[in-house]
Design an enzyme around this catalytic site. Structure first.
Site, PDB file in Angstrom:
ATOM      1  N   ASN A 151       0.802  -1.232   0.000  1.00  0.00           N
ATOM      2  CA  ASN A 151       0.000   0.000   0.000  1.00  0.00           C
ATOM      3  C   ASN A 151       0.834   1.282   0.000  1.00  0.00           C
ATOM      4  O   ASN A 151       0.327   2.340  -0.380  1.00  0.00           O
ATOM      5  CB  ASN A 151      -1.001  -0.010   1.157  1.00  0.00           C
ATOM      6  CG  ASN A 151      -0.337  -0.143   2.505  1.00  0.00           C
ATOM      7  OD1 ASN A 151       0.656  -0.844   2.654  1.00  0.00           O
ATOM      8  ND2 ASN A 151      -0.881   0.530   3.481  1.00  0.00           N
ATOM      9  N   GLU A 249       5.594  -4.856  11.667  1.00  0.00           N
ATOM     10  CA  GLU A 249       4.708  -3.690  11.563  1.00  0.00           C
ATOM     11  C   GLU A 249       3.394  -4.215  11.008  1.00  0.00           C
ATOM     12  O   GLU A 249       3.316  -4.579   9.828  1.00  0.00           O
ATOM     13  CB  GLU A 249       5.287  -2.648  10.597  1.00  0.00           C
ATOM     14  CG  GLU A 249       6.660  -2.111  10.993  1.00  0.00           C
ATOM     15  CD  GLU A 249       6.581  -1.061  12.079  1.00  0.00           C
ATOM     16  OE1 GLU A 249       5.478  -0.771  12.573  1.00  0.00           O
ATOM     17  OE2 GLU A 249       7.646  -0.538  12.437  1.00  0.00           O
ATOM     18  N   CYS A 283      -2.468   1.215   6.811  1.00  0.00           N
ATOM     19  CA  CYS A 283      -2.493   0.624   8.158  1.00  0.00           C
ATOM     20  C   CYS A 283      -3.011   1.652   9.148  1.00  0.00           C
ATOM     21  O   CYS A 283      -3.569   1.307  10.178  1.00  0.00           O
ATOM     22  CB  CYS A 283      -1.106   0.149   8.539  1.00  0.00           C
ATOM     23  SG  CYS A 283       0.130   1.440   8.439  1.00  0.00           S
ATOM     24  N   GLU A 463      10.153   1.191  13.488  1.00  0.00           N
ATOM     25  CA  GLU A 463      10.871   1.655  12.297  1.00  0.00           C
ATOM     26  C   GLU A 463      10.107   2.896  11.828  1.00  0.00           C
ATOM     27  O   GLU A 463       8.894   2.949  12.013  1.00  0.00           O
ATOM     28  CB  GLU A 463      10.824   0.598  11.195  1.00  0.00           C
ATOM     29  CG  GLU A 463      11.419  -0.769  11.584  1.00  0.00           C
ATOM     30  CD  GLU A 463      11.062  -1.863  10.570  1.00  0.00           C
ATOM     31  OE1 GLU A 463      10.486  -1.550   9.521  1.00  0.00           O
ATOM     32  OE2 GLU A 463      11.331  -3.017  10.852  1.00  0.00           O
TER      33      GLU A 463
HETATM   34  P1  NAP Z   1      -0.067  -9.507   3.880  1.00  0.00           P
HETATM   35  O1  NAP Z   1      -1.037 -10.311   3.137  1.00  0.00           O
HETATM   36  O2  NAP Z   1       0.221  -9.892   5.292  1.00  0.00           O
HETATM   37  O3  NAP Z   1       1.290  -9.536   3.020  1.00  0.00           O
HETATM   38  C1  NAP Z   1       2.436  -8.789   3.356  1.00  0.00           C
HETATM   39  C2  NAP Z   1       3.666  -9.459   2.756  1.00  0.00           C
HETATM   40  O4  NAP Z   1       3.812 -10.749   3.346  1.00  0.00           O
HETATM   41  C3  NAP Z   1       3.559  -9.671   1.258  1.00  0.00           C
HETATM   42  O5  NAP Z   1       4.818  -9.532   0.678  1.00  0.00           O
HETATM   43  C4  NAP Z   1       3.070 -11.102   1.199  1.00  0.00           C
HETATM   44  O6  NAP Z   1       3.342 -11.745  -0.018  1.00  0.00           O
HETATM   45  C5  NAP Z   1       3.826 -11.733   2.334  1.00  0.00           C
HETATM   46  N1  NAP Z   1       3.203 -12.964   2.846  1.00  0.00           N
HETATM   47  C6  NAP Z   1       1.949 -13.426   2.634  1.00  0.00           C
HETATM   48  N2  NAP Z   1       1.791 -14.633   3.220  1.00  0.00           N
HETATM   49  C7  NAP Z   1       2.979 -14.945   3.798  1.00  0.00           C
HETATM   50  C8  NAP Z   1       3.444 -16.060   4.543  1.00  0.00           C
HETATM   51  N3  NAP Z   1       2.679 -17.113   4.811  1.00  0.00           N
HETATM   52  N4  NAP Z   1       4.725 -16.040   4.988  1.00  0.00           N
HETATM   53  C9  NAP Z   1       5.537 -14.989   4.732  1.00  0.00           C
HETATM   54  N5  NAP Z   1       5.141 -13.904   4.032  1.00  0.00           N
HETATM   55  C10 NAP Z   1       3.881 -13.879   3.578  1.00  0.00           C
HETATM   56  O7  NAP Z   1      -0.477  -7.969   3.899  1.00  0.00           O
HETATM   57  P2  NAP Z   1      -0.875  -7.051   2.651  1.00  0.00           P
HETATM   58  O8  NAP Z   1      -2.249  -7.388   2.218  1.00  0.00           O
HETATM   59  O9  NAP Z   1       0.203  -7.052   1.663  1.00  0.00           O
HETATM   60  O10 NAP Z   1      -0.883  -5.603   3.314  1.00  0.00           O
HETATM   61  C11 NAP Z   1      -1.913  -5.144   4.113  1.00  0.00           C
HETATM   62  C12 NAP Z   1      -1.599  -5.303   5.588  1.00  0.00           C
HETATM   63  O11 NAP Z   1      -0.373  -4.642   5.887  1.00  0.00           O
HETATM   64  C13 NAP Z   1      -2.629  -4.656   6.470  1.00  0.00           C
HETATM   65  O12 NAP Z   1      -2.890  -5.499   7.568  1.00  0.00           O
HETATM   66  C14 NAP Z   1      -1.956  -3.371   6.915  1.00  0.00           C
HETATM   67  O13 NAP Z   1      -2.446  -2.839   8.118  1.00  0.00           O
HETATM   68  C15 NAP Z   1      -0.548  -3.818   7.032  1.00  0.00           C
HETATM   69  N6  NAP Z   1       0.365  -2.676   6.977  1.00  0.00           N
HETATM   70  C16 NAP Z   1       0.992  -2.299   8.135  1.00  0.00           C
HETATM   71  C17 NAP Z   1       1.831  -1.192   8.152  1.00  0.00           C
HETATM   72  C18 NAP Z   1       2.545  -0.771   9.408  1.00  0.00           C
HETATM   73  O14 NAP Z   1       3.516  -0.036   9.299  1.00  0.00           O
HETATM   74  N7  NAP Z   1       2.110  -1.195  10.591  1.00  0.00           N
HETATM   75  C19 NAP Z   1       2.030  -0.467   6.977  1.00  0.00           C
HETATM   76  C20 NAP Z   1       1.368  -0.867   5.815  1.00  0.00           C
HETATM   77  C21 NAP Z   1       0.544  -1.981   5.830  1.00  0.00           C
HETATM   78  P3  NAP Z   1       2.289 -11.719  -1.249  1.00  0.00           P
HETATM   79  O15 NAP Z   1       3.021 -10.997  -2.305  1.00  0.00           O
HETATM   80  O16 NAP Z   1       2.038 -13.150  -1.597  1.00  0.00           O
HETATM   81  O17 NAP Z   1       1.066 -11.035  -0.782  1.00  0.00           O
END
Ligand code: NAP
Ligand code: MG
Length: 498
Positions: A151, A249, A283, A463
């Protein structure tokens, strides 16, 4: 159709699997932006070996010299800001001002971390023994695995990458499958900036295969992850098993309080920005607001008027305020939350529908949606939606607002609108969130300060800020003794000293 390749040891190389995945434009699902490697274990292993080979040189290069290269990267990001922002808007959908902001945030962290090359202060203090100095020095952790969300595709990556590099680590990055082109262009910039081969390696692929191979690789000493809480839990379990450093995060369910003495026009603007910009796919998006009963109706009127200005559209159109949803899967998930809330008796006071005709036909578009009458214990009130959906709750007192705001598993960001300093201070002390705002939206962090959440939004690491240095380095404590005898501060009797 262009096939992109992994960046391993300074060279672009095809995946050992021979498989590729499609990068799809969320505004037009028939537009395939490119094919990216669907890498697996073997590719990760090659990247880790390259990072291993580069480590000896990179970790010994003086930090100010490492900082010079990060500075070069920051300048190149600045030079290419506009064209990079266009790519972000193309592959993940958000509006041009939002994409430009994403790059600016990366430039800011580059310059900040380049400066750390000449600081990265340790501690120098007095020993309790004579003729002895006591100090600490930061040392790198080793090979760092970075796994990132889509995002904020440049900011999330660089907020990890530049602190990791300034500390002397080498890196393997697995970016999200939803935003691989931004990562690819960053790889080109890093080459141009002069980073030696193997210092940064980029391997594309799925979370379940490529990212898991990175997490499980015994040579990788640290995983820094930004993404969902569910995946974060999986990663931290494996890191725990292998005694790996781990920084997470994670998700948020961020609340904002509007008190009866608030500047209502400013509060309405902040809520709308927090809830609907980037279509709520941050997020730090605002997903629940707690509005004092004495101004409830007046505030709702203002909120609806502001929301009417949030035009849904394609990110590259200059009048667009609410961008498409990243994928069909995420689109379906958001719509199912809205349907479930309706069934449970919630009232939709704005939006609530998917847009499917005309220019919206091939993309994933959802109207900004505002709900009242939501059961505070229901899924829509408790779970992260990651879409343009806002639930409004009426509250009688500040204490009730704080109790309800805190009654979720997450604790990332929160805000209060009030003109009463005492109310603001009371709330700041009691709100359970890693980042708190007064009279501002729930998002808008600055890269020289720590960002991160409490409860299920993180595990206590932060971070970027200088606190990112604590994630990406270890402390070595050093005693230098020139007494000529063998001293030990734990022996107080003269006769025990040898
Ligand atoms: P996600 O589905 O958890 O994926 C994040 C990353 O992890 C992607 O590169 C994903 O690969 C990978 N991933 C997926 N399954 C995995 C597994 N089993 N083992 C290891 N890695 C795996 O999250 P998203 O949909 O990309 O992003 C949205 C989430 O990020 C929301 O919950 C949001 O709140 C959070 N976020 C948090 C922050 C913060 O700073 N706190 C900032 C931005 C976003 P793929 O390419 O296969 O998806
Ligand atoms: Mg895409």
């Amino acid at each position: 159709m262009k096939k992109y390749r992994n960046l391993i040891d300074g060279k672009f190389s095809a995946p050992a699997t021979g498989r590729y995945f499609e990068n799809i434009n969320p505004a037009d699902n028939s537009d395939i932006i490119g094919l990216f490697p669907d890498s697996a274990e073997e590719d990760i292993d090659r990247a880790v070996r390259a990072a291993h080979n580069a480590f000896a040189y990179w970790s010994q290069l003086p930090a100010p010299k490492r900082g010079d290269l990060i500075y070069n990267a920051g300048c190149l990001l600045m030079k290419k800001k506009e064209s990079l922002a266009k790519v972000i808007t193309w592959e993940m959908g958000k509006t041009m001002p939002e994409s430009l902001g994403d790059i600016q945030s990366s430039i800011d962290v580059a310059y900040f971390m380049a400066g750390e090359g000449r600081r990265m202060y340790g501690q120098t203090t007095f020993s309790s023994l004579p003729k002895r100095w006591a100090l600490t020095k930061r040392i790198p952790v080793g090979i760092c695995g970075l796994i990132t969300a889509w995002n904020a595709p440049m900011a999330i990556v660089t907020w990890k990458l530049f602190p990791a590099l300034i500390c002397g680590n080498t890196v393997v990055l697995k970016p999200s499958q939803e935003s691989p082109l931004t990562a690819y262009l960053l790889g080109e910039i890093l080459k141009e900036a002069g980073f030696p081969p193997g210092v940064v390696n980029i391997v594309y692929g799925s979370g379940s295969k490529a990212a898991q191979a990175l997490v499980k690789h015994p040579e990788v000493k640290l995983i820094s992850f930004t993404g969902s809480t569910k995946v974060g839990q999986l990663i931290s379990q494996e890191c725990g098993r292998q005694m790996k450093k781990c920084s997470l995060e994670l998700g948020g369910k961020n609340g904002l309080i509007v008190m009866d003495d608030a500047d209502l026009p400013a509060a309405a603007k902040a809520v709308v920005a927090g809830a609907f910009s980037t279509a709520g796919q941050r997020c730090a998006s605002t997903s629940r607001i707690f509005v004092h009963r004495s101004i409830f109706e007046a505030f709702l009127t203002k909120l609806i008027n502001e929301t009417k200005l949030m035009k849904v559209g394609i990110g590259k159109d200059s009048d667009t305020k609410v961008c498409p949803i990243i994928s069909r899967r995420q689109f379906d998930k958001i719509m199912s939350y809205i349907e479930e809330a309706k069934k449970d008796g919630a009232k939709i006071i704005f939006g609530g529908k998917a847009l499917k005709s005309g220019k919206f036909a091939k993309g994933n578009f959802i109207e900004p949606t505002i709900l009242t009458g939501v059961d505070i214990h229901s899924r829509i009130a408790q779970e992260e939606i990651f879409g343009p959906v806002l639930a409004v709750f009426k509250i009688k007192s500040l204490q009730e607002a704080i109790d309800k705001l805190n009654d979720v598993d997450y604790g990332l960001t929160a805000s209060i609108f009030t003109s009463n300093i005492n109310s603001a201070m009371y709330a700041l002390e009691r709100i359970e969130a890693g980042c708190c705002y007064v009279n501002a939206p729930t998002f808008g962090s600055e890269p020289h300060l720590p960002f991160g959440g409490l409860k299920n939004s993180g595990i206590g690491t932060r971070e970027p800020g200088v606190q990112a240095l604590d994630v990406f380095s270890e402390l070595k404590t050093i005693y230098i003794d020139y007494s000529g005898i063998s001293q030990n501060s734990q022996y107080t009797n003269e006769k025990d000293k040898r």
